[in-house]
Enzyme design. Structure first.
Site, PDB file in Angstrom:
ATOM      1  N   ALA A 236       0.893  -1.272   0.032  1.00 18.28           N
ATOM      2  CA  ALA A 236       0.036   0.117  -0.136  1.00 18.28           C
ATOM      3  C   ALA A 236       0.912   1.196   0.026  1.00 18.28           C
ATOM      4  O   ALA A 236       0.382   2.082  -0.673  1.00 18.28           O
ATOM      5  CB  ALA A 236      -0.820  -0.208   1.237  1.00 18.28           C
TER       6      ALA A 236
ATOM      7  N   ASP B 185      -0.137  -8.446  -3.162  1.00 14.81           N
ATOM      8  CA  ASP B 185      -0.295  -7.346  -2.531  1.00 14.81           C
ATOM      9  C   ASP B 185      -0.542  -6.148  -3.309  1.00 14.81           C
ATOM     10  O   ASP B 185      -1.268  -5.183  -3.010  1.00 14.81           O
ATOM     11  CB  ASP B 185       0.736  -7.311  -1.304  1.00 14.81           C
ATOM     12  CG  ASP B 185       0.427  -8.096  -0.432  1.00 14.81           C
ATOM     13  OD1 ASP B 185      -0.035  -9.207  -0.356  1.00 14.81           O
ATOM     14  OD2 ASP B 185       1.292  -7.946   0.464  1.00 14.81           O
TER      15      ASP B 185
END
Ligand code: PMV
Length: 324
Positions: free
Chosen positions: A112, A153
C-alpha cells in the site's frame, strides 16, 4: 507550496496465501484501512521521509539515493527505478506517510505504501492517469521488501475491490460480500515477522516433500471453487469451515505459529464460524468469521488473549487514488 497526497488500501487474503506463490489461485480483498503518502516541495537538498507509525524520520540523498535508514531500502529502489529506468529526474521533496494499517502484520502495508508513493510521485511530477507506471514502480518496491512476491499485495493496493489472483495472470475482479448478519474480524497478533523468511521456509518444505506438498497445493486451489460457491449461496457456516481447512493446509506447510493457533482457537471456542491466518503467518494477522451478534464478545476474547488492532473490516474497498 505544491503538495500531492495519494492513498492505497491494505488487503486481506481470504484464501490461498503461500500456495499462490507457486501458481495456485487465491482470493484477496481490499479493506477499509489505507496508507496515505503526501509529497511536498522542499527547500532542503534532501528527500526527507517522515512516518510516525513506523517511528521514522530520515533522509535519502537525491544524488546517491543511499537510504539513511534500512527501512527506506524499498523507497530507494523505487527512486532508482524511476530515475534509471523510467528516466525522470529525482528532486528533493518531503514525503509524509500516515498508515492506518499495522506494519509487518500481513495486511499489505508495504505494498500500500509503494502504490501510494508511486501514485503521489507521478501526480506530483504531472504524470496523470498512469496505473501501469504505478504498477511497475510498486513491484520494484515490493520485490525489495519481500524478495519473491507473488504480486497479490501490489495488485490489491492498485486495483482495490476483490480479486481472484493467479501469478502471471491478470487479476480477475469479482464481487463478494458477506450476507447481512455476519462480520469479518481482523486481529493483529502483534508479532512482526519477515514475509520473505516465511515464504522461503514454506517453499523449502514444499520442495522437501513434493509428492505430499503437491496434493496440498492442489487442495488449496480446489478450496477456491468451494469458497466462491459458499459466498454465492450465502452459506457462511460452510465458508467458516473452508477457512478452517485452509488454515489446516497453511499449518501443514509451516506458516502457522503458537500465537496464531491460540487466537484462532480462542475465537472458535467462543462461537466463531471459522478462522485462519491471513498473509504470511508466523505472527502477523488472523481473520475470523462471526455472526454479528457474537462480534463484540469475540473481539474482546481476542484482545484478552493479547491481540492488538482488533477490528471489523468491509471488503472490496477502492484501490490507489489521489486524494483531493
Ligand atoms: O504477509 P503479506 O501481507 O506480505 O502477504 C504475503 C502473501 C504471501 O502469499 C505469503 C506471499 C506472496 O507474495 O503472495
Amino acid at each position: 507550496m505544491k503538495q500531492v497526497t495519494a492513498s492505497a488500501p491494505g488487503k486481506i487474503i481470504l484464501f490461498g496465501e503461500h500456495f499462490v506463490v507457486k501458481g495456485t489461485r487465491s482470493i484477496a480483498s481490499a479493506i477499509s484501512r489505507r496508507v496515505y503518502v503526501s509529497i511536498t516541495e522542499t527547500d532542503s537538498r534532501y528527500i526527507r521521509i517522515i512516518s510516525p507509525e513506523a517511528g521514522l524520520d530520515s533522509v535519502i540523498d537525491p544524488e546517491t539515493l543511499k537510504p539513511g535508514d534500512p527501512m527506506l531500502a524499498p523507497l530507494a529502489s523505487m527512486l532508482e527505478y524511476i530515475r534509471d529506468t523510467l528516466g525522470y529526474r529525482i528532486i528533493p521533496v518531503t514525503i509524509r506517510v500516515k498508515s492506518e494499517l499495522p506494519i509487518g502484520a500481513g495486511l499489505g502495508s508495504s505494498a500500500a505504501f509503494s502504490a501510494a508513493f508511486a501514485r503521489a510521485f507521478l501526480a506530483f511530477i504531472g504524470e496523470e492517469d498512469s496505473l501501469e507506471l504505478v504498477r511497475k514502480i510498486s513491484i520494484v518496491g515490493e520485490t525489495r521488501a519481500h524478495g519473491k512476491p507473488s504480486g497479490i499485495d501490489t495488485a490489491m493496493a492498485i486495483e482495490g475491490g476483490t480479486i481472484i489472483y493467479k501469478r502471471g495472470e491478470n487479476p480477475l475482479k469479482i464481487s463478494l460480500s458477506l450476507p447481512e448478519g455476519y462480520s469479518l474480524i481482523v486481529a493483529n497478533t502483534g508479532v512482526e515477522r519477515s514475509t520473505r523468511e516465511v515464504v522461503e521456509f514454506v517453499l523449502g518444505r514444499a520442495d522437501k516433500m513434493v509428492k505430499v506438498s503437491s496434493l496440498l497445493y492442489e487442495a488449496a486451489d480446489r478450496l477456491i471453487d468451494l469458497a466462491l460457491r459458499a459466498f454465492k449461496s450465502g452459506d457462511m457456516e460452510l465458508l467458516g469451515e473452508l477457512m478452517d481447512v485452509n488454515q489446516g493446509l497453511l499449518y501443514s506447510m509451516g506458516a502457522s505459529s503458537g500465537v496464531i493457533e491460540r487466537l484462532l482457537w480462542a475465537a472458535r471456542k467462543n462461537g466463531a464460524l471459522g478462522a485462519k491466518l491471513t498473509g504470511a503467518g508466523w505472527g502477523g494477522s488472523i481473520i475470523v468469521l462471526v455472526e454479528e451478534t457474537l462480534s463484540s464478545v469475540i473481539k474482546k476474547v481476542l484482545v484478552d488473549e493479547g491481540a492488538l488492532d482488533v477490528f471489523e473490516v468491509s471488503l472490496g474497498e477502492p484501490g490507489v487514488r489521489v486524494e483531493e
